[in-house]
Design a protein around this motif. Structure first.
Motif, PDB file in Angstrom:
ATOM      1  N   ARG A   1       0.850  -1.198   0.000  1.00  0.00           N
ATOM      2  CA  ARG A   1       0.000   0.000   0.000  1.00  0.00           C
ATOM      3  C   ARG A   1       0.882   1.243   0.000  1.00  0.00           C
ATOM      4  NH1 ARG A   1      -5.313  -1.441   1.094  1.00  0.00           N
ATOM      5  NH2 ARG A   1      -5.535  -3.437   2.157  1.00  0.00           N
ATOM      6  N   SER A   2       0.261   2.391  -0.107  1.00  0.00           N
ATOM      7  CA  SER A   2       0.990   3.656  -0.148  1.00  0.00           C
ATOM      8  C   SER A   2       1.845   3.833   1.109  1.00  0.00           C
ATOM      9  CB  SER A   2       0.013   4.828  -0.272  1.00  0.00           C
ATOM     10  OG  SER A   2      -0.689   4.762  -1.495  1.00  0.00           O
ATOM     11  N   PRO A   3       3.177   3.849   0.965  1.00  0.00           N
ATOM     12  CA  PRO A   3       4.051   4.029   2.136  1.00  0.00           C
ATOM     13  C   PRO A   3       3.858   5.400   2.777  1.00  0.00           C
ATOM     14  CG  PRO A   3       5.295   3.167   0.297  1.00  0.00           C
ATOM     15  CD  PRO A   3       3.950   3.578  -0.231  1.00  0.00           C
ATOM     16  N   ARG A   4       3.937   5.426   4.099  1.00  0.00           N
ATOM     17  CA  ARG A   4       3.785   6.654   4.893  1.00  0.00           C
ATOM     18  C   ARG A   4       4.922   6.686   5.903  1.00  0.00           C
ATOM     19  NH1 ARG A   4      -0.524  10.014   6.639  1.00  0.00           N
ATOM     20  NH2 ARG A   4      -1.880   8.949   5.156  1.00  0.00           N
ATOM     21  N   VAL A   5       5.669   7.802   5.931  1.00  0.00           N
ATOM     22  CA  VAL A   5       6.756   7.948   6.901  1.00  0.00           C
ATOM     23  C   VAL A   5       6.641   9.313   7.577  1.00  0.00           C
ATOM     24  CG1 VAL A   5       8.345   6.423   5.680  1.00  0.00           C
ATOM     25  CG2 VAL A   5       8.387   8.852   5.185  1.00  0.00           C
ATOM     26  N   PRO A   6       6.985   9.401   8.851  1.00  0.00           N
ATOM     27  CA  PRO A   6       6.966  10.701   9.529  1.00  0.00           C
ATOM     28  C   PRO A   6       7.987  11.657   8.893  1.00  0.00           C
ATOM     29  CG  PRO A   6       7.109   8.903  11.114  1.00  0.00           C
ATOM     30  CD  PRO A   6       7.332   8.307   9.762  1.00  0.00           C
ATOM     31  N   LEU A   7       7.620  12.905   8.741  1.00  0.00           N
ATOM     32  CA  LEU A   7       8.544  13.906   8.182  1.00  0.00           C
ATOM     33  C   LEU A   7       9.821  14.012   9.004  1.00  0.00           C
ATOM     34  CD1 LEU A   7       6.132  16.765   7.108  1.00  0.00           C
ATOM     35  CD2 LEU A   7       7.647  15.452   5.612  1.00  0.00           C
ATOM     36  N   ARG A   8       9.744  13.719  10.301  1.00  0.00           N
ATOM     37  CA  ARG A   8      10.934  13.803  11.147  1.00  0.00           C
ATOM     38  C   ARG A   8      12.005  12.799  10.734  1.00  0.00           C
ATOM     39  NH1 ARG A   8      10.358   9.412  14.124  1.00  0.00           N
ATOM     40  NH2 ARG A   8       8.296   8.779  14.814  1.00  0.00           N
ATOM     41  N   CYS A   9      11.622  11.751   9.992  1.00  0.00           N
ATOM     42  CA  CYS A   9      12.577  10.736   9.526  1.00  0.00           C
ATOM     43  C   CYS A   9      13.321  11.155   8.257  1.00  0.00           C
ATOM     44  CB  CYS A   9      11.856   9.416   9.257  1.00  0.00           C
ATOM     45  SG  CYS A   9      11.152   8.663  10.736  1.00  0.00           S
ATOM     46  N   VAL A  10      12.864  12.221   7.604  1.00  0.00           N
ATOM     47  CA  VAL A  10      13.481  12.671   6.351  1.00  0.00           C
ATOM     48  C   VAL A  10      14.787  13.391   6.664  1.00  0.00           C
ATOM     49  CG1 VAL A  10      13.200  14.176   4.344  1.00  0.00           C
ATOM     50  CG2 VAL A  10      11.245  12.868   5.211  1.00  0.00           C
ATOM     51  N   THR A  11      15.892  12.889   6.089  1.00  0.00           N
ATOM     52  CA  THR A  11      17.188  13.543   6.285  1.00  0.00           C
ATOM     53  C   THR A  11      17.597  14.367   5.075  1.00  0.00           C
ATOM     54  OG1 THR A  11      18.419  11.601   5.536  1.00  0.00           O
ATOM     55  CG2 THR A  11      17.992  11.805   7.907  1.00  0.00           C
ATOM     56  N   SER A  12      17.122  13.991   3.872  1.00  0.00           N
ATOM     57  CA  SER A  12      17.383  14.801   2.681  1.00  0.00           C
ATOM     58  C   SER A  12      16.336  14.526   1.621  1.00  0.00           C
ATOM     59  CB  SER A  12      18.792  14.547   2.126  1.00  0.00           C
ATOM     60  OG  SER A  12      18.874  13.278   1.526  1.00  0.00           O
ATOM     61  N   VAL A  13      16.115  15.542   0.803  1.00  0.00           N
ATOM     62  CA  VAL A  13      15.183  15.466  -0.323  1.00  0.00           C
ATOM     63  C   VAL A  13      15.906  16.082  -1.503  1.00  0.00           C
ATOM     64  CG1 VAL A  13      12.920  16.145  -1.205  1.00  0.00           C
ATOM     65  CG2 VAL A  13      13.244  15.803   1.250  1.00  0.00           C
ATOM     66  N   GLU A  14      16.202  15.272  -2.522  1.00  0.00           N
ATOM     67  CA  GLU A  14      16.999  15.756  -3.648  1.00  0.00           C
ATOM     68  C   GLU A  14      16.366  15.370  -4.976  1.00  0.00           C
ATOM     69  OE1 GLU A  14      19.541  17.710  -3.143  1.00  0.00           O
ATOM     70  OE2 GLU A  14      19.429  17.421  -0.969  1.00  0.00           O
ATOM     71  N   PRO A  15      16.411  16.283  -5.956  1.00  0.00           N
ATOM     72  CA  PRO A  15      15.971  15.925  -7.303  1.00  0.00           C
ATOM     73  C   PRO A  15      17.037  15.062  -7.976  1.00  0.00           C
ATOM     74  CG  PRO A  15      16.820  18.158  -7.286  1.00  0.00           C
ATOM     75  CD  PRO A  15      16.854  17.672  -5.863  1.00  0.00           C
ATOM     76  N   SER A  16      16.612  14.261  -8.940  1.00  0.00           N
ATOM     77  CA  SER A  16      17.553  13.432  -9.697  1.00  0.00           C
ATOM     78  C   SER A  16      17.127  13.395 -11.160  1.00  0.00           C
ATOM     79  CB  SER A  16      17.602  12.010  -9.140  1.00  0.00           C
ATOM     80  OG  SER A  16      18.423  11.195  -9.945  1.00  0.00           O
ATOM     81  N   ASP A  17      18.106  13.515 -12.031  1.00  0.00           N
ATOM     82  CA  ASP A  17      17.865  13.371 -13.467  1.00  0.00           C
ATOM     83  C   ASP A  17      18.226  11.966 -13.939  1.00  0.00           C
ATOM     84  OD1 ASP A  17      16.980  15.982 -13.782  1.00  0.00           O
ATOM     85  OD2 ASP A  17      18.990  16.741 -14.169  1.00  0.00           O
ATOM     86  N   LEU A  18      18.638  11.119 -13.016  1.00  0.00           N
ATOM     87  CA  LEU A  18      19.078   9.759 -13.350  1.00  0.00           C
ATOM     88  C   LEU A  18      18.406   8.735 -12.441  1.00  0.00           C
ATOM     89  CD1 LEU A  18      22.874  10.605 -13.634  1.00  0.00           C
ATOM     90  CD2 LEU A  18      21.272  10.302 -15.527  1.00  0.00           C
TER      91      LEU A  18
END
Length: 124
Positions: free
Chosen positions: A26-43
């Protein structure tokens, strides 16, 4: 197509019913506090690591589900070359990889709530 959305204090990978079947999850759900980085990727295809278990995969066409490698478990919904890579800690997942036509905008929408600002709604 799958997309990332911020819902309250959580980051959610929203999947269509057919994607749920293909991902065996099912649609994964994670707490925002667990996010360490958010990066765009072209690859995005190059971001995949390990092997699919379980999920659906056809090289350069679709990667959907769980990808496992030594000590890592990633959830992926990759259809295009561009997308977003979310790195996590203290979560079931090591990373979330989701294709997007506008990865920079998605990254901005995910980062905004982490800075204490109100959510902008769906991240794609």
């Amino acid at each position: 197509m799958a997309h990332l959305t911020v819902e309250g204090e959580d980051l959610v990978v929203r999947l269509s019913p057919i994607e749920v079947a293909g991902a065996f999850h099912r649609s994964p759900r994670v707490p925002l506090r667990c996010v360490t980085s958010v990066e765009p990727s072209d690859l995005m295809w190059g971001e995949l690591r390990g092997f699919r278990a379980p999920g659906t995969g056809l090289p350069r066409v679709i990667a959907l589900g769980t990808w496992r490698s030594a000590g890592h478990k990633d959830f992926v919904a990759v259809y295009k070359t561009t997308g977003v890579v979310v790195t996590l800690e203290d979560s079931e997942w090591s990373r979330l990889l989701v294709s997007s036509a506008d990865p920079d905008a998605v990254c901005t929408r995910i980062r905004r709530p982490r800075r204490g600002q109100p959510s902008a709604g769906p991240a794609e």
